[in-house]
Design a protein around this motif. Structure first.
Motif, PDB file in Angstrom:
ATOM      1  N   ALA A  66       1.156  18.029   4.270  1.00 15.37           N
ATOM      2  CA  ALA A  66       1.523  16.775   3.615  1.00 15.37           C
ATOM      3  C   ALA A  66       0.843  15.626   4.369  1.00 15.37           C
ATOM      4  O   ALA A  66       0.503  15.761   5.540  1.00 15.37           O
ATOM      5  N   PHE A  70       2.657  25.469   4.311  1.00 14.81           N
ATOM      6  CA  PHE A  70       4.058  25.275   4.729  1.00 14.81           C
ATOM      7  C   PHE A  70       5.073  25.860   3.746  1.00 14.81           C
ATOM      8  O   PHE A  70       6.256  25.642   3.887  1.00 14.81           O
ATOM      9  N   THR A 108       6.610  14.337   5.338  1.00 14.28           N
ATOM     10  CA  THR A 108       7.726  15.287   5.473  1.00 14.28           C
ATOM     11  C   THR A 108       8.936  14.582   6.096  1.00 14.28           C
ATOM     12  O   THR A 108      10.062  14.743   5.620  1.00 14.28           O
TER      13      THR A 108
HETATM   14  N1  ASP Z   1       4.346  18.974   6.653  1.00 15.72           N
HETATM   15  C1  ASP Z   1       5.045  19.937   7.480  1.00 15.72           C
HETATM   16  C2  ASP Z   1       5.548  19.285   8.743  1.00 15.72           C
HETATM   17  O1  ASP Z   1       5.372  18.091   8.930  1.00 15.72           O
HETATM   18  C3  ASP Z   1       4.208  21.145   7.772  1.00 15.72           C
HETATM   19  C4  ASP Z   1       2.912  20.892   8.510  1.00 15.72           C
HETATM   20  O2  ASP Z   1       2.415  19.772   8.565  1.00 15.72           O
HETATM   21  O3  ASP Z   1       2.351  21.861   9.020  1.00 15.72           O
HETATM   22  O4  ASP Z   1       6.165  19.930   9.540  1.00 15.72           O
END
Ligand code: ASP
Ligand code: ADP
Ligand code: MG
Length: 401
Positions: free
Chosen positions: A41, A135, A46
């Motif tokens: 993302a 993810f 997130t």
């Molecule tokens: N977006 C998710 C996180 O911030 C997964 C990732 O970036 O790997 O944890």
């Protein structure tokens, strides 16, 4: 060549950066390679979604959290595919589910059980650039799951493994694995290579540059893994099998983990079965206990201390407060951190731990807990000395040389 690239949140943090990633991917494809791209993302997304949910309740249902959080990666995957299409490349975006990623049903921390690569393989055969939302996956019943924070690294490694890709490159804002987090110690040095086991320790001990489960899987599937930067073309770090020359290096890195909290139980009845009862109750609540120390009992009681992730301290307190018998007193401290020294060379050289203790002593930093393994020494200290300790240890082991 078939390569898997993974671009993390900072690398896709705004539309210009997605464009930059599109150009990098286009170059690899134009050079005649097949490529699958796993994306995170956009940075901050997130966390923003988590904040939205916790606006309503501190404990939102995990199944709905997965529905919510998986959307961030889908946005980036679609935008990157659209950016590539606008440059005349044939690209297709897939959710975890469309990419065939099947997980167990532990929502927000699911494990990948299998991947059906047919959809990705067909698209590759048709000459397409495949973009996969990282993810996430789905259960056998078709419910959306996510793989734990930082889980896009795991998606990338798992996909590289199942597709038997020639290599898997993880792109972030640093151009490799350093002797410590360069944000803490600017004198940190980039490593050309590091063994899977050392990297696994570094990630498990708090270096978020690679998610620990992704390193574990890379080792298991023997995936040739690189850490690189999406902002330049520097050589990255290769994470690979241990070789003889690695053992000559005593210490390869030092790590700080601020996400730690300590529970101390005083006057615990010194009789068989108490530790089993305490730690079973914590395990039943899915609380991950890390370091544990217990003193020799005197007068029929003993003290017991252990650490848990900061995010689980409130839960641990709730579980412990239910013990109205067998424990006289308890404290909970989240102003601590863990500093660790990692290196395969420790297997064959004595004195690494003693040196770490001397370094902290020289700065008058009190060590509250210690744990060791074949290739690491970890120490719990007051949170306010974390960065200082890292810089002192970095210098003492001459990691800047
Ligand atoms: N977006 C998710 C996180 O911030 C997964 C990732 O970036 O790997 O944890
Ligand atoms: P992404 O969002 O792309 O997944 P992360 O933020 O998860 O990237 O990981 C990259 C960050 O990891 C770097 O900005 C760096 O501050 C941090 N980091 C921690 N320890 C190390 C280390 N030993 N070597 C390199 N980077 C490290
Ligand atoms: Mg990450």
């Amino acid at each position: 060549m078939l390569v898997v690239h993974k671009y993390g949140g900072t690398s896709v943090g705004n539309l210009d950066r997605i464009e930059n990633v599109a150009n990098r991917v286009a170059k690899v494809k134009a050079a005649g390679n097949d490529i699958v791209v796993v994306v995170s993302a956009m940075s901050g997304e997130t966390n923003k979604l988590i904040d939205y949910a916790t606006h309503f309740t501190p404990n939102p249902a995990k199944k709905e959290m997965d529905m919510l959080l998986s959307s961030g990666e889908r946005v980036t995957a679609a935008l990157l595919a659209i950016a590539l299409q606008s440059k005349g490349f044939d690209a297709v975006a897939m959710s975890g589910r469309q990419a065939g990623i099947v997980t167990d049903d532990i929502h927000t921390y699911a494990r990948i059980e299998s991947i059906n690569p047919a959809a990705m393989q067909n698209a590759i055969k048709e000459g397409k650039i495949v973009i996969v939302a990282g993810f996430q996956g789905m259960t056998k019943e078709g419910h959306v799951t996510t793989l734990g924070r930082g889980g896009s690294d795991l998606s990338a490694v798992a996909i590289a493994g199942v597709l038997k890709a020639d290599q898997c490159e993880i792109y972030s804002d640093v151009d490799g694995i350093y002797t410590t987090d360069p944000r803490i110690e600017p004198k940190a040095k980039k490593l050309d290579t590091i063994s899977y086991d050392e990297m696994l320790e570094l990630s498990s001990l708090g270096a978020k540059v690679l998610q620990n489960r992704s390193v574990e899987l890379a080792k298991k599937l023997n995936v040739k893994l690189y850490a690189k930067s999406s902002f330049n073309d520097n050589e990255g770090t290769l994470i690979t099998e241990e070789n003889n020359s690695m053992e000559e290096v005593l210490v390869s890195g030092v790590v700080l983990d601020k996400n730690q909290a300590r529970v101390t139980l005083r006057g615990v009845s010194d009789k068989p079965g108490i530790a089993a009862e305490i730690f079973t109750k914590l395990a039943n609540e899915n609380i991950n206990v890390d370091m544990i120390i217990q003193n020799t009992g005197t007068d029929g009681s003993t003290n017991l201390g252990f650490t848990v992730p900061q995010s689980e301290l409130a839960n641990a307190r709730r579980v412990m407060e239910k013990f109205d018998h067998d424990i006289q007193g308890m404290d909970f401290d989240d102003h601590i951190c863990k500093v660790s020294v990692v290196g395969v060379g420790m297997k064959s050289h004595a004195g690494v731990a003693a040196k770490a203790f001397r370094v902290l002593a020289a700065s008058n930093i009190n060590i509250q807990m210690i744990s060791t393994s074949e290739i690491k020494v970890s120490m719990i200290i007051d949170e306010k000395y974390g960065e200082l300790a890292i810089r002192m240890l970095h210098e003492a082991y001459e990691l800047d040389k």
